[in-house]
Scaffold this motif. Structure first.
Motif, PDB file in Angstrom:
ATOM      1  N   ARG A   9      17.021  -4.074   3.352  1.00 31.01           N
ATOM      2  CA  ARG A   9      17.530  -2.715   3.072  1.00 31.01           C
ATOM      3  C   ARG A   9      16.291  -1.904   3.082  1.00 31.01           C
ATOM      4  O   ARG A   9      15.228  -2.192   2.686  1.00 31.01           O
ATOM      5  N   GLY A  10      16.604  -0.590   3.551  1.00 28.94           N
ATOM      6  CA  GLY A  10      15.586   0.256   3.703  1.00 28.94           C
ATOM      7  C   GLY A  10      15.256   1.109   2.675  1.00 28.94           C
ATOM      8  O   GLY A  10      16.209   1.255   1.894  1.00 28.94           O
ATOM      9  N   LEU A  11      14.080   1.468   2.269  1.00 26.70           N
ATOM     10  CA  LEU A  11      13.783   2.156   0.862  1.00 26.70           C
ATOM     11  C   LEU A  11      14.405   3.605   1.179  1.00 26.70           C
ATOM     12  O   LEU A  11      14.177   4.375   2.388  1.00 26.70           O
ATOM     13  N   GLY A  12      15.201   4.138   0.178  1.00 31.03           N
ATOM     14  CA  GLY A  12      15.383   5.481  -0.039  1.00 31.03           C
ATOM     15  C   GLY A  12      14.268   6.162  -0.945  1.00 31.03           C
ATOM     16  O   GLY A  12      13.209   5.573  -1.213  1.00 31.03           O
ATOM     17  N   GLU A  13      14.315   7.632  -0.898  1.00 29.71           N
ATOM     18  CA  GLU A  13      13.335   8.206  -1.525  1.00 29.71           C
ATOM     19  C   GLU A  13      13.036   7.934  -2.973  1.00 29.71           C
ATOM     20  O   GLU A  13      12.101   7.605  -3.465  1.00 29.71           O
ATOM     21  N   ALA A  14      14.106   7.488  -3.484  1.00 31.45           N
ATOM     22  CA  ALA A  14      14.206   7.226  -4.990  1.00 31.45           C
ATOM     23  C   ALA A  14      13.398   5.688  -5.128  1.00 31.45           C
ATOM     24  O   ALA A  14      12.502   5.474  -6.116  1.00 31.45           O
ATOM     25  N   ASP A  15      13.499   4.842  -4.129  1.00 34.83           N
ATOM     26  CA  ASP A  15      12.904   3.547  -4.073  1.00 34.83           C
ATOM     27  C   ASP A  15      11.108   3.918  -3.691  1.00 34.83           C
ATOM     28  O   ASP A  15      10.619   3.407  -4.452  1.00 34.83           O
ATOM     29  N   MET A  16      11.107   4.908  -2.943  1.00 38.81           N
ATOM     30  CA  MET A  16       9.630   5.135  -2.623  1.00 38.81           C
ATOM     31  C   MET A  16       8.974   5.569  -4.027  1.00 38.81           C
ATOM     32  O   MET A  16       7.660   5.216  -4.263  1.00 38.81           O
ATOM     33  N   GLU A  17       9.619   6.605  -4.662  1.00 40.60           N
ATOM     34  CA  GLU A  17       8.927   7.050  -5.830  1.00 40.60           C
ATOM     35  C   GLU A  17       8.735   5.960  -6.892  1.00 40.60           C
ATOM     36  O   GLU A  17       7.540   5.973  -7.626  1.00 40.60           O
ATOM     37  N   ARG A  18       9.675   5.235  -7.059  1.00 39.53           N
ATOM     38  CA  ARG A  18       9.565   3.981  -8.023  1.00 39.53           C
ATOM     39  C   ARG A  18       8.533   3.171  -7.598  1.00 39.53           C
ATOM     40  O   ARG A  18       7.503   2.728  -8.371  1.00 39.53           O
ATOM     41  N   ILE A  19       8.421   2.483  -6.487  1.00 40.26           N
ATOM     42  CA  ILE A  19       7.300   1.826  -5.883  1.00 40.26           C
ATOM     43  C   ILE A  19       6.012   2.555  -5.931  1.00 40.26           C
ATOM     44  O   ILE A  19       5.122   1.637  -6.369  1.00 40.26           O
ATOM     45  N   ALA A  20       5.790   3.643  -5.612  1.00 38.90           N
ATOM     46  CA  ALA A  20       4.441   4.333  -5.545  1.00 38.90           C
ATOM     47  C   ALA A  20       4.129   4.259  -7.152  1.00 38.90           C
ATOM     48  O   ALA A  20       2.782   3.992  -7.423  1.00 38.90           O
ATOM     49  N   GLU A  21       4.983   4.290  -8.138  1.00 33.77           N
ATOM     50  CA  GLU A  21       4.472   4.460  -9.438  1.00 33.77           C
ATOM     51  C   GLU A  21       4.205   2.984  -9.923  1.00 33.77           C
ATOM     52  O   GLU A  21       3.281   3.042 -10.786  1.00 33.77           O
TER      53      GLU A  21
END
Length: 410
Positions: free
Chosen positions: A142-154
């Motif tokens: 599954r490709g990351l969505g914007e919410a995924d990217m924000e969560r993983i960056a944090e």
């Protein structure tokens, strides 16, 4: 090793400043997967391993693959940066500090490079068919969505904060070898058509966000290092031209040091290690998925003989392109190799297999001994991580299975 010769090497033994961190010399233990954690917790064998590296003279020893979340692990027994691991990590950093060394936590997320089932579709830069999952039955990602990217960056930022609480002096963000941030950088994995895909500037957008978040979280207190692949080493991936531009972007974002690696775990592991893997590796691996992967690599990748300083030509191009500190990595087998790398303008030298073979190599180099490591670069230590005692050189004493069952703080 050859008999010592009193030939001073003041450059190797001189201090190196990386952001807020001052290292006592310029020789760094590169991250090499150790196989020395159980249920996400460091073991006493891992403490012994890194304490030995520090006692052998390395200024900075890097603890490999500290996952920023449970979903970021590639195998079940890998360190996870969470509260449960905190006291065990403290035991490790205290042991390193007692020996006069500094410790770095390599923080990362595996993305679709995972062999753990039951967590839904693995994450990656893009969704669709998951070739890595052919070995574990996870055929879609599954490709990351914007919410995924924000969560993983944090999660990366929180992992760095926990590493600081555990006593680490540096974190190394893993952006190479086919893990999640590498999957964004590489056109082999990143097929997005939004602001995070297409051009290299777009593909680097999420890795740069992670770097910025980690710098903002801990950059005033600890060194923030990035390890990345100068080339993917295979058709359709990044070449050295892209590798040079990635370095420029990471420099602009403010990384304190780049460790210059190459290759991808699945597609081009010989690019990473500079030589082929022997069939003997499969003999010590009980995990059927890993055995299958090793067989495929042996079957479809051409034979590559080892040569010293095998990444130097590419690393020179990065050196000419940026002004920031760089650590050369790849085929350093002697004091002469160290001297040459530093003479080429690299601020540090990262060592992997030679320190698994002999942790005292660093102290010998800094004393000015004219020596050549006894490491044969046979790559059999790579498979040793799957043994009960964890990673060790086949020419020396294996790791202690009993210590490798005991939590560090147990």
């Amino acid at each position: 090793m050859n008999a010592p010769q009193t030939t001073p090497m003041p450059q190797a033994g001189s201090p190196l400043t990386l952001g807020p961190l001052r290292l006592k010399n310029r020789l760094i233990k590169a991250a090499t997967n150790e196989g020395m954690s159980r249920d996400g917790l460091p073991t006493q064998q891992l403490v012994r391993f890194h304490e030995g590296i520090a006692a052998g003279g390395a200024a900075l020893t890097t603890v490999a693959y500290c996952a920023v979340s449970a979903e970021g692990t590639t195998l079940p027994d890998q360190i996870q940066l969470n509260e449960a691991a905190l006291p065990h990590l403290r035991v490790l950093t205290q042991a390193v500090h007692r020996q006069g060394g500094a410790a770095s936590a390599q923080i990362t997320h595996g993305g679709c490079f995972t062999f753990i089932r039951g967590r839904g579709r693995p994450l990656s830069a893009s969704g669709g068919f998951n070739k890595i999952g052919l070995m574990s039955g996870q055929f879609l990602k599954r490709g990351l969505g914007e919410a995924d990217m924000e969560r993983i960056a944090e999660q990366f930022a929180e992992g760095a904060r926990l590493a600081r609480r555990a006593g680490f002096d540096a974190v190394e963000i893993h952006m190479g070898h086919g893990y999640l941030l590498s999957q964004f950088l590489s056109p082999l994995y990143n097929r997005r058509r939004d602001a995070y895909g297409g051009s290299l500037e777009n593909r680097a957008r999420f890795p740069r966000r992670v770097l910025r978040r980690v710098l903002d979280a801990v950059g005033d207190e600890m060194a923030v290092i990035c390890k990345y692949s100068m080339t993917d080493g295979c058709r359709g991936g990044n070449g050295i031209e892209e590798g040079v531009e990635i370095a420029r972007q990471l420099e602009r974002e403010g990384a304190h040091l780049l460790v210059l690696s190459a290759g991808l775990n699945a597609e081009s592991i010989t690019t990473m290690f500079g030589s082929s893997f022997p069939a003997e590796n499969r003999a010590v691996v009980s995990n059927p998925i890993m055995r299958a992967g090793m067989y495929l690599q042996e079957r479809f990748q051409r034979e590559i003989p080892f040569r010293e300083l095998y990444l130097l030509e590419m690393a020179r191009r990065v050196r000419r392109a940026v002004d920031m500190p760089l650590a050369y990595l790849g085929g350093v087998s002697s004091a002469a190799n160290v001297e040459r790398a530093l003479g080429e303008g690299f601020e540090g030298v990262a060592l992997g297999r030679v320190l698994i073979h002999d942790p005292g190599f660093v102290a010998a180099v800094c004393r000015g001994q004219a020596l050549h490591s006894g490491c044969t670069h046979c790559n059999r230590c790579v498979a040793m991580m799957y043994t009960d005692g964890g990673t060790s050189c086949v020419l020396g004493r294996p790791g202690d299975p009993e210590l490798n069952r005991r939590p560090a703080a147990g």
